[in-house]
Design a protein around this motif. Structure first.
Motif, PDB file in Angstrom:
ATOM      1  N   GLU A  75      39.151  39.277  37.433  1.00 55.09           N
ATOM      2  CA  GLU A  75      38.889  39.621  38.825  1.00 55.09           C
ATOM      3  C   GLU A  75      38.631  38.366  39.652  1.00 55.09           C
ATOM      4  N   TYR A  76      39.402  38.218  40.754  1.00 62.71           N
ATOM      5  CA  TYR A  76      39.345  37.107  41.696  1.00 62.71           C
ATOM      6  C   TYR A  76      39.872  35.786  41.117  1.00 62.71           C
ATOM      7  N   ASN A  77      40.497  35.859  39.951  1.00 64.15           N
ATOM      8  CA  ASN A  77      41.233  34.703  39.428  1.00 64.15           C
ATOM      9  C   ASN A  77      42.559  35.220  38.894  1.00 64.15           C
ATOM     10  N   GLU A  78      43.262  35.961  39.771  1.00 65.46           N
ATOM     11  CA  GLU A  78      44.469  36.646  39.340  1.00 65.46           C
ATOM     12  C   GLU A  78      45.629  35.673  39.091  1.00 65.46           C
ATOM     13  N   TYR A  82      50.566  38.566  39.235  1.00 62.37           N
ATOM     14  CA  TYR A  82      49.835  39.821  39.028  1.00 62.37           C
ATOM     15  C   TYR A  82      50.189  40.887  40.061  1.00 62.37           C
ATOM     16  N   PHE A  83      50.130  40.538  41.345  1.00 56.74           N
ATOM     17  CA  PHE A  83      50.298  41.565  42.388  1.00 56.74           C
ATOM     18  C   PHE A  83      51.739  42.052  42.504  1.00 56.74           C
ATOM     19  N   SER A  90      45.806  47.809  45.627  1.00 56.93           N
ATOM     20  CA  SER A  90      45.095  47.003  44.642  1.00 56.93           C
ATOM     21  C   SER A  90      44.635  45.735  45.332  1.00 56.93           C
ATOM     22  N   PHE A  91      43.340  45.431  45.233  1.00 55.12           N
ATOM     23  CA  PHE A  91      42.813  44.250  45.909  1.00 55.12           C
ATOM     24  C   PHE A  91      42.508  43.121  44.925  1.00 55.12           C
ATOM     25  N   ALA A  92      42.381  43.464  43.630  1.00 57.64           N
ATOM     26  CA  ALA A  92      42.050  42.450  42.640  1.00 57.64           C
ATOM     27  C   ALA A  92      42.232  43.046  41.253  1.00 57.64           C
ATOM     28  N   ARG A  94      40.693  44.242  37.851  1.00 54.70           N
ATOM     29  CA  ARG A  94      39.385  44.814  37.559  1.00 54.70           C
ATOM     30  C   ARG A  94      38.830  44.193  36.288  1.00 54.70           C
TER      31      ARG A  94
END
Length: 449
Positions: A75-78, A82-83, A90-92, A94
């Motif tokens: 999370e927050y180091n994708e 990834y996206f 999807s924001f991040a 999990r």
């Protein structure tokens, strides 16, 4: 959004850019150019994701000989890729998210999530719940069960987008897997680049509208609706463009740039960049560079404008000729696109052709897609007109997008021989044979009267 703002954009585009002949853009109705609300985009993006996973991924895994592809992100180091692989919204990632793609004997690909929180469609759940230790154990068991010959992980020396597996996660993966599988781990960089650079059928259908929206905002900005000669600053126009995109729900991926050139300025034939900021005056040449992303696809566009002097009713002949020379440079470049040819080879052939044609040009064309500066063959850089190691050696593939970007320098008789730099960039698609401008290209000047 309502139809009226889109209609205004398209009318501005039609008025400023009468685009005849090859590469021309057909102006469609306002309804066809409606910008979807964020909620409406989810279904479109997820449909395209499933299409890509169903049709592209099996072919690309076979092409790159990857039997099992792992994507592991926190999370927050994708991971940069990834996206492009997960459903929206999807924001991040999990906690720690693990995606497993396994190519079976029949060529099909199993898509599995090994997650504390199941992703759902289009993924099957390989494991859910439990703690982090149990998650790593489940991943290792899943891989052992499938016994792949080549396990692709996202590590790369040349490609940032293919280097998304952090050192810490890499170490955890090695600890989780039995040592007999370590030798099977290989970089997945070729698969990552091919996945990111290849456009699906639906993306190829949508891309022209996205590019047309970007060009329409430029047409509006380079007009009397926005510019008052003697009062408007180039920064005012840049912020107008940014705020206009945001009002339309279109995300800029960089701050728009607007600059000017004028008689009496300094622009040499070998200059890297000609242009400055300031109050826009009559007789100025304007340039902008803008980029947006919509439905996950990014654009990159540069166009030119001219502010008529008092008594002028048309752009001076020298400037019209200079823009035409920029179009000739584009033609020389796109004529060198051939499937399998490297970016470095395309650059060298273009430079040779431009030299024979007497065109002073600089070529710095790059791929487009999920990123504005996307992976794929680098075709020159503004500060390097020689071979680019690694990315310049990447070959050209079909169904890939490009920003046809560069500049030409032309001596203007109207400016007593001073050079003007024509800086052009248009989004295009290479279908394996031909380069198609996705929403036409600039062949006429934007005019501020």
């Amino acid at each position: 959004m309502t139809a009226r703002p889109i209609a205004r954009l398209l009318l501005g585009l039609a008025a400023s850019l009468a685009l005849p002949g090859a590469g021309a853009m057909e102006i469609r109705t306002a309804d066809e150019f409606a910008v979807l609300a964020p909620r409406e985009r989810v279904a479109v993006e997820n449909r395209i994701l499933r299409e890509r996973l169903d049709t592209l991924l099996p072919r690309l895994m076979a092409e790159t000989e990857i039997d099992l592809w792992l994507l592991i992100a926190r999370e927050y180091n994708e991971d940069p890729v990834y996206f492009s692989l997960v459903p929206q919204p999807s924001f991040a990632a999990r906690r720690t998210t693990m995606l497993v793609f396994h190519r079976k004997a029949d060529g099909s690909v199993d898509r599995l999530s090994v997650n504390r929180y199941p992703l759902g469609e289009p993924y099957d759940t390989g494991w859910s719940g439990g703690d982090l230790e149990a998650q790593w154990k489940a991943l290792a068991e899943l891989i052992e069960e499938r016994d792949p010959a080549r396990i692709g992980i996202n590590v790369s020396t040349d490609w940032a987008v293919a280097d998304g597996l952090s050192h810490g996660l890499h170490q955890q993966l090695l600890r989780a897997l039995p040592e007999r599988l370590h030798a099977r781990i290989v970089p997945a960089e070729r698969l990552v680049v091919r996945w990111l650079e290849t456009r699906s059928a639906s993306e190829r259908q949508l891309y022209p509208q996205i590019v047309a929206l970007a060009r329409g905002v430029i047409a509006e900005a380079f007009s009397n609706r926005v510019i008052t000669p003697g009062a408007t600053h180039t920064d005012d126009v840049a912020w107008y463009i940014r705020q206009r995109f945001e009002a339309l729900g279109l995300r800029p991926w960089f701050m728009p740039n607007v600059n000017l050139q004028r008689a009496g300025g300094e622009c040499a034939q070998d200059a890297d960049f000609c242009g400055e900021s300031g109050i826009i005056q009559r007789g100025d040449v304007l340039h902008t560079d803008v980029g947006i992303c919509y439905l996950k696809l990014c654009t990159d566009t540069q166009e030119m404008g001219y502010v008529l002097r008092m008594g002028e009713s048309a752009v001076p002949a020298g400037l019209r000729s200079a823009l035409a020379e920029g179009n000739r440079w584009q033609d020389l470049l796109t004529a060198e696109f051939r499937t399998g040819r490297s970016g470095n080879a395309i650059l060298a052939a273009t430079r040779e052709a431009a030299g024979k044609a007497g065109i002073a040009s600089t070529t710095y064309t790059h791929p487009l897609g999920f990123f504005g500066h996307a992976p794929g063959p680098t075709i020159g850089m503004w500060d390097n007109q020689g071979p680019t190691a690694g990315q310049g050696d990447w070959p050209l593939y079909a169904d890939t997008g490009y920003a046809i970007e560069g500049n030409v320098r032309v001596a203007l008789q109207e400016w007593d021989g001073q050079f003007v730099q024509i800086k052009l960039e248009q989004s295009a698609l290479f279908d394996g044979t031909t380069v198609h401008y996705l929403a036409g290209r600039q062949t006429h000047w934007h005019v501020v009267r």
